[in-house]
Design an enzyme around this catalytic site. Structure first.
Site, PDB file in Angstrom:
ATOM      1  N   GLU A 103       0.848  -1.202   0.000  1.00 26.98           N
ATOM      2  CA  GLU A 103       0.000   0.000   0.000  1.00 26.98           C
ATOM      3  C   GLU A 103       0.876   1.242   0.000  1.00 26.98           C
ATOM      4  O   GLU A 103       1.941   1.269   0.629  1.00 26.98           O
ATOM      5  CB  GLU A 103      -0.903  -0.021   1.245  1.00 26.98           C
ATOM      6  CG  GLU A 103      -1.944   1.079   1.300  1.00 26.98           C
ATOM      7  CD  GLU A 103      -2.953   0.834   2.421  1.00 26.98           C
ATOM      8  OE1 GLU A 103      -3.313  -0.346   2.647  1.00 26.98           O
ATOM      9  OE2 GLU A 103      -3.364   1.803   3.068  1.00 26.98           O
ATOM     10  N   ASP A 105       0.171   5.335   0.629  1.00 26.08           N
ATOM     11  CA  ASP A 105      -0.928   6.132   1.195  1.00 26.08           C
ATOM     12  C   ASP A 105      -0.731   7.634   1.159  1.00 26.08           C
ATOM     13  O   ASP A 105       0.320   8.146   1.544  1.00 26.08           O
ATOM     14  CB  ASP A 105      -1.093   5.813   2.692  1.00 26.08           C
ATOM     15  CG  ASP A 105      -1.732   4.479   2.950  1.00 26.08           C
ATOM     16  OD1 ASP A 105      -2.364   3.949   2.048  1.00 26.08           O
ATOM     17  OD2 ASP A 105      -1.589   3.983   4.074  1.00 26.08           O
ATOM     18  N   GLU A 107      -3.226  10.224   3.232  1.00 22.98           N
ATOM     19  CA  GLU A 107      -4.409  10.404   4.077  1.00 22.98           C
ATOM     20  C   GLU A 107      -4.425  11.839   4.579  1.00 22.98           C
ATOM     21  O   GLU A 107      -3.405  12.344   5.060  1.00 22.98           O
ATOM     22  CB  GLU A 107      -4.411   9.422   5.246  1.00 22.98           C
ATOM     23  CG  GLU A 107      -4.630   7.985   4.812  1.00 22.98           C
ATOM     24  CD  GLU A 107      -4.754   7.032   5.990  1.00 22.98           C
ATOM     25  OE1 GLU A 107      -5.630   6.156   5.947  1.00 22.98           O
ATOM     26  OE2 GLU A 107      -3.969   7.166   6.952  1.00 22.98           O
TER      27      GLU A 107
END
Length: 288
Positions: A103, A105, A107
């Site tokens: 993953e 990311d 955010e």
């Protein structure tokens, strides 16, 4: 997806069948994504060129790309939840499936009105993360759209904001640092309630009287290598020295990266000796 095929030189990628192409996603959310959460709170607008995600006390919402790929450069324009967004998390990331997933990311952690957003980044390989860096932005991300990009190629991962690199994670396999390179990923995004941790470590809770909270997306673009079923003795090529597949951080971009890291970073796992009492992760030692 519409595709534009370019000439290429092979790079060996074991265990996957990849064909060389530069894929330009036209930005039609109607065709290119699936709404996977809160279908009543995800609205596709402008003939498929834009989408909004909303969150209320009942649930959030989210989507993922229909296509998956092994290496790519993904860009999206976002306008984040305005006003009192404390407790909300707008996520935008690449991820594979399974218990040993990879993953990459972005955010965006909401905050009280007038306080800055926190941009939280992480790189997870084979289910293991703990590689967080967090930033403030040099603009208000709720006033207008800004472009957030993830470059993921066989040698590096770079996070960009409006074309400025804010973080780089290089492939360092010779140093036994895990790198995401064997699992295909999809593009994901969601808006959800993270008030147990998102704002000041969970001290500030979501004010549901301000709901629904809404984030805005447009101009979704992907350049990638086509991914097929697992195979062997396979290759993926690049479209020349200026292709995203060969892209890295040049001298001018390196200066911008240093500017961001010097002025806007608020947390770097590589500086957290208290957290890593037995020693910093290998990549932190190598980079320093």
């Amino acid at each position: 997806f519409p595709k534009q095929v370019m000439g290429c030189s092979p790079i060996l990628i074991s265990l996957f069948i990849l064909s060389c192409s530069a894929l330009i996603l036209a930005g039609d959310f109607r065709k290119d994504i699936d709404i996977v959460r809160g279908s009543d709170k995800a609205k596709i607008l402008e003939n498929g060129q834009a989408i909004t995600l909303s969150l209320d006390k009942a649930s959030g919402s989210g989507f993922e790309s229909k296509a998956q790929f092994l290496f790519g450069k993904v860009s999206m324009e976002l306008k984040l939840v305005p006003g009192n967004s404390a407790g909300t998390v707008t996520s935008y990331y690449l991820a594979s499936k399974g218990t040993m997933w990879d993953e990459i990311d972005f955010e965006f952690l909401g905050n009280l009105s007038g306080d800055p957003y926190t941009v939280h980044t992480n790189v997870i390989t084979q289910g293991k993360g703990d590689r967080e860096q967090q930033f403030r932005l040099w603009f208000d991300p709720t006033v207008d759209f800004h472009t957030y990009s993830i470059l993921w190629n066989p040698k590096t991962i770079v996070f960009y904001v409006d074309g400025t690199p804010i973080r780089e994670f290089k492939k360092m396999n010779t140093k036994n640092v895990a790198y995401p390179e064997k699992q295909a990923m999809r593009v994901h995004s969601s808006l959800w309630n993270g008030d147990d941790w998102a704002t000041r470590g969970g001290l500030v809770k979501t004010d549901w009287s301000k709901a629904p909270f809404t984030a805005y997306y447009r101009n979704f673009e992907v350049q990638d290598c086509d991914w097929s079923a697992p195979g062997s003795n396979v290759s993926c090529g690049g479209g020349g020295p200026n292709s995203w597949l060969n892209e890295g951080i040049d001298e001018n971009s390196r200066k911008r990266l240093k500017w961001v890291q010097s002025n806007f970073i608020i947390y770097n796992y590589c500086n957290d000796a208290k957290r890593f009492r037995l020693g910093l992760p290998t990549e932190c030692v190598v980079m320093n």
